[in-house]
Design a protein around this motif. Structure first.
Motif, PDB file in Angstrom:
ATOM      1  N   ARG A 140     -19.388  32.222  33.817  1.00  0.00           N
ATOM      2  CA  ARG A 140     -19.100  33.260  34.895  1.00  0.00           C
ATOM      3  C   ARG A 140     -20.070  34.060  34.549  1.00  0.00           C
ATOM      4  NH1 ARG A 140     -14.685  38.405  35.245  1.00  0.00           N
ATOM      5  NH2 ARG A 140     -15.340  39.075  36.367  1.00  0.00           N
ATOM      6  N   ARG A 148     -24.091  35.624  38.896  1.00  0.00           N
ATOM      7  CA  ARG A 148     -23.815  36.887  40.570  1.00  0.00           C
ATOM      8  C   ARG A 148     -23.405  37.777  40.370  1.00  0.00           C
ATOM      9  NH1 ARG A 148     -21.432  30.899  41.774  1.00  0.00           N
ATOM     10  NH2 ARG A 148     -20.264  31.762  41.449  1.00  0.00           N
ATOM     11  N   GLU A 149     -23.345  38.507  39.412  1.00  0.00           N
ATOM     12  CA  GLU A 149     -22.340  39.401  38.233  1.00  0.00           C
ATOM     13  C   GLU A 149     -22.444  40.622  37.290  1.00  0.00           C
ATOM     14  OE1 GLU A 149     -18.169  39.514  38.008  1.00  0.00           O
ATOM     15  OE2 GLU A 149     -18.132  37.230  38.207  1.00  0.00           O
ATOM     16  N   GLU A 168     -23.765  31.817  35.350  1.00  0.00           N
ATOM     17  CA  GLU A 168     -23.722  31.956  36.733  1.00  0.00           C
ATOM     18  C   GLU A 168     -25.082  33.118  37.664  1.00  0.00           C
ATOM     19  OE1 GLU A 168     -19.880  31.994  39.032  1.00  0.00           O
ATOM     20  OE2 GLU A 168     -19.651  29.772  38.186  1.00  0.00           O
ATOM     21  N   GLY A 218     -27.938  41.576  44.036  1.00  0.00           N
ATOM     22  CA  GLY A 218     -27.615  40.843  43.124  1.00  0.00           C
ATOM     23  C   GLY A 218     -28.455  39.897  42.843  1.00  0.00           C
TER      24      GLY A 218
END
Length: 420
Positions: free
Chosen positions: A256, A261-262, A259, A419
């Motif tokens: 997670r 993305r957050e 990645e 992002g």
């Protein structure tokens, strides 16, 4: 009768610890306060705390392991020597070899004792409610100053987390200062004239790793800033930075994070300055993260008053660095002098398992940086690496203020595109 039996058991445990790892020349081993893959941490008390010959404070923490498996602790000693003394990094007082039970040799690293425990203990005492913003700001400033010092000496900590932040008491004021500890996984930062070498494994604890560390094996100064942001969120919320991941195992959590993305969720109920501070720490792309120097000038840390230390502690030298120091027996040290008096409370030092460590090359050079009583940043060129044996450099030799035009300032308008 039961109370006496409990006291006997406690005393028996202390004796067992002392017999297992042995006592030092001038100190004896107390209660176990921490344990990890590196070894154990005990309280250490001076045999003659009022002796004028003492080169140690009366209470210390001693991190130890059998010599054959003490590489991580010895690495930590080496790094503490190289970065020198800083008021926001746990201080080292020296090392000593003792003889444990069955004759094994035990390596002991004598460190500053955090009577307030760790930052985890402070957070846990509030029962999951989080700290008030005033305390978060104060402890965050301590951490940023410690991180800035470590980075200015050419190192990256790589394992910043609440467990590795010690709360050191200031005698007579009741205040605690947050100090960075556990530098056993630290590494040399990348130099501009050298090609970056990717580590085959990341260092540190999964919950506080940055996206580039997980995805690309890159751990440079920005990864410490990301970990700082995670710690600040944990102070505000009383919960792990990646809240809601309790059901994920380590690999799923790493996937997670990797990645990219957050980022960890920034709390809604904190001030605008705190939110902007966290955005500057938790930009997914490392090039957009603020540096420690920029964070020192951030509005979130403005207006804080430095607490003047009132510890009645003379300049303790490193027992291993002073060639003129002679260790005296107890009989020779009977001439006592009242020079230190400070009560300390027991606390628990926790340490999670770490992935691995590497020995890094050591080079000289760098700058001496510090903060005066008004919080003004001071800097002076140094022709050699500062060490714990040159403590006066930190307190007296720093007298040139960094010009505003040359220092990295917090940008008035710093926009981070979505992002990244």
């Amino acid at each position: 009768m039961e109370i006496k039996e409990d006291d006997d058991k406690a005393e028996g445990k202390k004796l067992c610890a002392r017999n297992k790892h042995g006592d030092g020349v001038s100190w004896y081993r107390g209660a176990l306060i921490g344990k990890g893959n590196f070894g154990c941490v005990y309280l250490a008390n001076l045999k003659k705390p009022r002796s004028k010959f003492s080169c140690f404070p009366c209470v210390m923490a001693v991190k130890c392991a059998e010599v054959s498996i003490s590489g991580s602790i010895q690495k930590e000693r080496e790094i503490l020597d190289n970065i020198g003394r800083c008021g926001y990094v746990i201080r080292c007082f020296g090392e000593e070899i003792t003889n444990g039970e069955n004759g094994e040799m035990v390596y002991n690293l004598l460190l500053e004792y955090g009577s307030g425990g760790t930052l985890v203990d402070v957070i846990d005492k509030l029962g999951g409610g989080g700290l008030v913003e005033a305390d978060v700001r104060r402890y965050t400033r301590d951490l940023v100053r410690g991180i800035y010092w470590i980075h200015s000496k050419g190192y990256v900590h790589c394992d910043l987390k609440p467990d590795n932040v010690m709360m050191v008491g200031n005698c007579g004021t009741g205040e605690f200062r947050a100090k960075i500890g556990d530098l056993g996984l630290a590494k040399r930062g990348m130099r501009s004239n050298k090609k970056r070498k990717l580590d085959p494994y990341f260092r540190g604890t999964a919950m506080y790793l940055s996206p580039e560390a997980v995805a690309d094996g890159i751990q440079e100064c920005p990864c410490d800033i990301w970990a700082l942001g995670c710690i600040v969120i944990e102070m505000f919320t009383g919960k792990p930075p990646w809240d809601g991941t309790e059901d994920l195992d380590a690999n799923e959590l790493l996937d997670r994070i990797g990645e990219g993305r957050e980022s960890p969720k920034i709390p809604d109920e904190i001030s605008v300055e705190a939110k902007n501070f966290l955005k500057g720490c938790l930009a997914v792309k490392p090039m957009y993260r603020l540096t420690a120097e920029m964070l020192l000038n951030h509005p979130f840390l403005e207006g804080l008053v430095d607490v003047i230390e009132t510890e009645e502690i003379e300049e303790f030298s490193d027992v291993n660095a002073d060639s003129s120091l002679v260790l005296l027996s107890e009989a020779e040290a009977d001439d006592e002098l009242n020079r230190f008096s400070c009560s300390e409370d027991d606390s628990f030092v926790t340490e999670e398992e770490s992935v691995s460590y590497w020995c890094e090359e050591v080079t000289n050079g760098g700058q001496i940086v510090a903060f005066d009583e008004e919080g003004t940043l001071k800097i002076q060129e140094s022709t050699h690496t500062a060490s714990s044996r040159n403590d006066s450099e930190y307190d007296h030799a720093l007298n040139t203020t960094v010009p505003t035009s040359t220092g990295l300032q917090y940008p008035v308008a710093f926009t981070i595109p979505t992002g990244i």
